[in-house]
Design a protein around this motif. Sequence first.
Motif, PDB file in Angstrom:
ATOM      1  N   ARG A   8     -16.706 -72.031 -40.188  1.00 34.54           N
ATOM      2  CA  ARG A   8     -15.451 -72.335 -40.884  1.00 34.54           C
ATOM      3  C   ARG A   8     -14.293 -72.076 -39.914  1.00 34.54           C
ATOM      4  O   ARG A   8     -14.281 -71.056 -39.223  1.00 34.54           O
ATOM      5  N   VAL A   9     -13.335 -72.989 -39.888  1.00 34.46           N
ATOM      6  CA  VAL A   9     -12.192 -72.852 -38.994  1.00 34.46           C
ATOM      7  C   VAL A   9     -11.164 -71.927 -39.646  1.00 34.46           C
ATOM      8  O   VAL A   9     -10.627 -72.240 -40.712  1.00 34.46           O
ATOM      9  N   ILE A  10     -10.929 -70.793 -39.004  1.00 37.34           N
ATOM     10  CA  ILE A  10      -9.914 -69.859 -39.479  1.00 37.34           C
ATOM     11  C   ILE A  10      -8.582 -70.268 -38.854  1.00 37.34           C
ATOM     12  O   ILE A  10      -8.517 -71.037 -37.896  1.00 37.34           O
ATOM     13  N   ASP A  11      -7.495 -69.698 -39.350  1.00 36.33           N
ATOM     14  CA  ASP A  11      -6.168 -70.172 -38.963  1.00 36.33           C
ATOM     15  C   ASP A  11      -5.905 -70.112 -37.465  1.00 36.33           C
ATOM     16  O   ASP A  11      -5.133 -70.893 -36.929  1.00 36.33           O
ATOM     17  N   ASN A  12      -6.542 -69.181 -36.751  1.00 34.60           N
ATOM     18  CA  ASN A  12      -6.267 -69.047 -35.326  1.00 34.60           C
ATOM     19  C   ASN A  12      -7.318 -69.710 -34.428  1.00 34.60           C
ATOM     20  O   ASN A  12      -7.282 -69.552 -33.216  1.00 34.60           O
ATOM     21  N   PHE A  13      -8.304 -70.393 -35.010  1.00 30.39           N
ATOM     22  CA  PHE A  13      -9.262 -71.225 -34.283  1.00 30.39           C
ATOM     23  C   PHE A  13     -10.269 -70.453 -33.443  1.00 30.39           C
ATOM     24  O   PHE A  13     -11.080 -71.056 -32.752  1.00 30.39           O
ATOM     25  N   GLY A  14     -10.230 -69.107 -33.480  1.00 36.30           N
ATOM     26  CA  GLY A  14     -11.147 -68.343 -32.641  1.00 36.30           C
ATOM     27  C   GLY A  14     -12.602 -68.529 -33.023  1.00 36.30           C
ATOM     28  O   GLY A  14     -13.483 -68.590 -32.157  1.00 36.30           O
ATOM     29  N   ASP A  15     -12.890 -68.621 -34.334  1.00 41.73           N
ATOM     30  CA  ASP A  15     -14.270 -68.818 -34.757  1.00 41.73           C
ATOM     31  C   ASP A  15     -14.823 -70.123 -34.196  1.00 41.73           C
ATOM     32  O   ASP A  15     -15.957 -70.190 -33.723  1.00 41.73           O
ATOM     33  N   MET A  16     -14.009 -71.165 -34.267  1.00 38.32           N
ATOM     34  CA  MET A  16     -14.448 -72.457 -33.744  1.00 38.32           C
ATOM     35  C   MET A  16     -14.625 -72.388 -32.226  1.00 38.32           C
ATOM     36  O   MET A  16     -15.545 -73.017 -31.670  1.00 38.32           O
ATOM     37  N   GLY A  17     -13.764 -71.656 -31.550  1.00 30.38           N
ATOM     38  CA  GLY A  17     -13.893 -71.524 -30.106  1.00 30.38           C
ATOM     39  C   GLY A  17     -15.228 -70.928 -29.711  1.00 30.38           C
ATOM     40  O   GLY A  17     -15.901 -71.419 -28.785  1.00 30.38           O
TER      41      GLY A  17
END
Length: 399
Positions: A8-17
Motif C-alpha cells: 500500500r502506498v503511504i503518503d511519503n512513498f517509502g513503502d513503495m520505494g
Amino acid sequence: MLWDLFCRVIDNFGDMGVCWRLASDLGQRGHEVRLWVDDPSVLSWMAPQVSWQHDPSLGMETGCGQPGVTVCHWADAESLPADITAAPHPLLPGDVVIEAFGCDLPEAFVARMQRPAPPHWVNLEYLSAEDYVERSHGLPSPIWHGPGAGLRKRFFYPGFTPATGGLLREPDLLTRRAAWHDGARQVWLQRHGIPWTPGERVVSIFCYANAPVADLLTQLSALSAQPTSTDEFAAPAPLTHVLLAHGHATQLAQAWLSTAPKPPFGVHLHPLPALPQPEFDHLLWSCDLNFVRGEDSAVRALWAGKPHVWQIYEQDDGVHADKLNAFMNRWMAEWPADVRQQVTALWQGWNGLAPLPAALPDWTPDRAPWARHTLMARKTLLKQADLVTQLVQFVSEAG
C-alpha cells in the motif's frame, strides 16, 4: 519462484520505494514477481520504464518494463473470485506471498491461498536497529480466523546484525558505486543543471516538512563565507551546491531564500525533479553530504558511503526517538567518541530532539573523520548477506 508482493502506498512513498527495490532485485535474480499496489501512479517517476497494457492471460491491466516484474492493481486482487483453485490458473497465488509492512492482504486473495500446498506467507516488517528485531525475526504467526484460518505467516525483519534479515543490496551495487568517479559525477551534475567543478562541495537534502532546513542553509552559507585559513589574504571556502529533492526540501529552501536578510554567500540552491530510483542513487553518490529521510533512502545513503544525516518519520507517541538512537548506537558503535558525539548531536538536532548544533561536524570530502568512519561502518555492514539472499534462503529452507 513466483512471488506475490503486496504494497500500500503511504503518503511519503517509502513503502513503495522499498517494495519496488525488492521486486526489481528479485526479478534481476531470475524470479518472477507480481507487485500488487493500491496506487501505481507513484511509479510514473519512481520507475518510469513501466508501461501499462491489457494482459489477456490474466484478464486485467498490468504494468511491465522491469525484468521479471509485473505490476498489478490491488483492486483486482480484491475483486477476483475466491474459488479460483484449479492449477495452473494464472491468478493462483505464487510460491511466496509477501505482505509488506502489515498491509493486510485482500481476503479474496487469502482465500485462494487455501490449497493442499499453501504458499509461503511472509510479513515483511519495517527496518529497525532495536533489540526486539533479533528476537522477532523469523517468528511464526498462525491464522485462527477468517479466510486464512489454518494458514501461517512468518515475520521477516530487515536489520543490521547477522541475526536479522539484512538490508536490500543488489549484487552489483558496490561495483557500480566504486565505478562512480569524478568524471561520472561531473557529467551527472551538469546534466541536472549543476555547474560543478572539482573542489566545490555538494550537499543533498531530502526531508520531511518539519526539518530545520533554514537553520542548515544559514550554517552552510556562513561556512562558505569563512576563509580557508587564518591568512588575511586566504580565499573563502569552496562554493557549496545544495541539491534539493522535489517536495518539502525545495519548499523549505525557497522559503529561507525569500526571507534571508541578504543574498546567501557561497551557497547555490538547485531544486530537482522527482528522481527515478537509479537516479536517486546517483544523486547520493555525487554529494559529499546527504540528508535523507525514511527507510529506503536511509539504506541507500549507507551504501553510498558518504557522510549522511537521517531524518526518521516522526510518530505521535515519540517512539521514533528510541528507533533513531538505536540506529545511531549501531551505526557509530566503533567510532571515536568525539566524532560520534558531534554527528549524534547533528542527527538529534535535525530530528528535532535537541537544538541544532551551532557548527556542523567536519565533512570535508575524503579527509574528515566522519567520512572515514562512514566507510568503515559500511564495510562492517557488508559482512552480512543482503536481504534478498536471506529472504530466498528463508523461504527455501521452510520446505
